[in-house]
Design a protein around this motif. Structure first.
Motif, short mmCIF file in Angstrom:
data_model
loop_
_atom_site.label_atom_id
_atom_site.label_comp_id
_atom_site.label_asym_id
_atom_site.label_seq_id
_atom_site.Cartn_x
_atom_site.Cartn_y
_atom_site.Cartn_z
N VAL A 96 2.93 7.36 2.31
CA VAL A 96 2.81 5.93 2.07
C VAL A 96 1.75 5.69 1.01
O VAL A 96 0.67 6.24 1.07
CB VAL A 96 2.45 5.18 3.33
N VAL A 97 2.09 4.90 0.03
CA VAL A 97 1.17 4.58 -1.05
C VAL A 97 0.97 3.07 -1.03
O VAL A 97 1.87 2.33 -1.39
CB VAL A 97 1.72 5.04 -2.41
N GLY A 98 -0.17 2.60 -0.62
CA GLY A 98 -0.39 1.17 -0.51
C GLY A 98 0.32 0.59 0.70
O GLY A 98 0.97 1.29 1.47
N LYS A 99 0.21 -0.72 0.85
CA LYS A 99 0.74 -1.37 2.04
C LYS A 99 2.26 -1.43 2.05
O LYS A 99 2.89 -1.29 3.10
CB LYS A 99 0.17 -2.80 2.14
N ASP A 100 2.88 -1.64 0.89
CA ASP A 100 4.31 -1.87 0.84
C ASP A 100 5.04 -0.93 -0.12
O ASP A 100 6.05 -1.28 -0.70
CB ASP A 100 4.61 -3.32 0.44
N ALA A 101 4.50 0.26 -0.29
CA ALA A 101 5.16 1.24 -1.16
C ALA A 101 5.10 2.61 -0.53
O ALA A 101 4.10 2.97 0.09
CB ALA A 101 4.50 1.26 -2.54
N ILE A 102 6.16 3.37 -0.67
CA ILE A 102 6.22 4.72 -0.13
C ILE A 102 6.87 5.65 -1.15
O ILE A 102 7.59 5.20 -2.05
CB ILE A 102 7.03 4.77 1.18
N LYS A 103 6.61 6.92 -0.99
CA LYS A 103 7.27 7.88 -1.87
C LYS A 103 7.76 9.05 -1.04
O LYS A 103 7.16 9.42 -0.03
CB LYS A 103 6.34 8.36 -2.98
N THR A 104 8.90 9.62 -1.46
CA THR A 104 9.48 10.76 -0.78
C THR A 104 9.85 11.82 -1.82
O THR A 104 10.19 11.49 -2.97
CB THR A 104 10.74 10.38 0.01
#
Length: 336
Positions: free
Chosen positions: A268-276
């Motif tokens: 999870v990167v920040g409150k409303d961003a994710i990366k896979t």
């Protein structure tokens, strides 16, 4: 000593015990309320992160025994342990329920119950406890707390998944006409999570998948099962690698039976961003290249219940702090 004297002593002892139990039973309703008030006060002091107030609930020679059998002895040592724990960053909240109270004497009571520690996006901790209370100067104080692991059947499956609750919602990644959309929801009775993912090129959906994620009581781990629109299927074991990252060990097969496997990283990167990302990929015994990193943003609910996307995620010049977690990309799908 003659038998008659032994018997007489035994009968006297039994009479004394019966008398003590009778007194305890007569005092029970009032004492029950007082003990429950003390338990409620203990919970309040714990949630207030007040080690000094907590230590006042214990007798001078009290014992605190954890689920692994470790013992902390004495009021001072227990207070120091709580102070150390509260100094660490934690937002856990304690809830306790008293299920039974038994009076050993009018001034000594044994209570049994359950305690639950919860925090947003963290694993819920459920324990059983057995506590001895002793009345000192007309005040009930804790002489011993013994924590015990809760039986598996006492823990609701949704409780096991609490640390993945951040996944719930709608997520999107869009590059030109290519759009990836994932929707994560609780299943029936919050016993599992479902994730539906679609990949669309323009207006046409080219690929979709369904993931079911739950607590596997047999292995004692979080697992997921994935089925895609091309006939492939996959299974993954979820391991929390850090505060902000999960590692999925995934394996499955394509429609033609060709086996595949990969390691998926969810961050999870920040409150409303994710990366896979998907690495260590093997398809049909052959090493496959790692997939490109997928960055997804949460879609915010609009007024009236509709869903609108948040602003596109822009990668900062300085790497943002790792933050939460995110739905993983479809399990082990080979590149075209």
């Amino acid at each position: 000593m003659k038998f008659g004297k032994v018997t007489g002593f035994g009968l006297s002892l039994i009479a004394l015990l019966i008398s003590a139990q009778s007194v305890a039973m007569a005092q029970a309703p009032t004492a029950d309320a007082a003990i429950k008030d003390r338990v409620a006060g203990f919970v309040k002091a714990y949630n207030g992160r007040n080690a000094a107030n907590l230590s006042d609930f214990f007798t001078d020679d009290a014992n605190l025994i954890d689920v692994d059998g470790g013992v902390i002895r004495g009021k001072a040592g227990i207070g120091a342990q709580f102070a150390t724990g509260f100094a660490a960053s934690s937002n856990y909240t304690l809830e306790s329920s008293v299920e039974s109270i038994r009076y050993i004497t009018p001034d000594v009571a044994q209570i049994e119950g359950a305690s639950t520690l919860t925090a947003p996006n963290e694993a819920t901790i459920v324990n059983r406890f057995v506590t001895l209370f002793a009345k000192k100067d007309n005040v009930w104080k804790i002489a011993e707390i013994r924590d015990l692991p809760a039986p598996a059947e006492d823990i609701h499956p949704g409780t096991r998944l609490k640390e993945l609750e951040w996944m719930i919602g709608d997520w999107v990644d869009q590059k030109g006409d290519l759009k990836i959309h994932s929707s994560v929801k609780w299943g029936e009775k919050q016993a599992y999570l479902t994730r539906v993912t679609t990949v669309a090129a323009g207006e046409e959906t080219s690929f979709s998948s369904l993931m079911v994620l739950c607590w596997d009581s047999q292995s004692g781990q979080i697992k997921s099962w994935l089925f895609d629109s091309e006939g492939g299927r996959g299974e993954a074991t979820w391991t929390r690698a850090s505060q902000d990252q999960w590692v999925l060990r995934a394996a499955g097969s394509l429609r033609n039976g060709l086996p595949n496997s990969a390691t998926q990283i969810v961050t999870v990167v920040g409150k409303d961003a994710i990366k896979t990302s998907s690495i260590d990929r093997i398809i049909g015994g052959e090493v496959a290249p790692d997939t490109d990193e997928i960055m997804m943003v949460r879609k915010a609910p609009a007024v009236g219940g509709a869903v609108v996307p948040v602003a596109p995620f822009v990668k900062p010049a300085v790497p943002a702090p790792v933050g939460v977690k995110v739905p993983a990309a479809p399990t082990v799908k080979p590149q075209p």
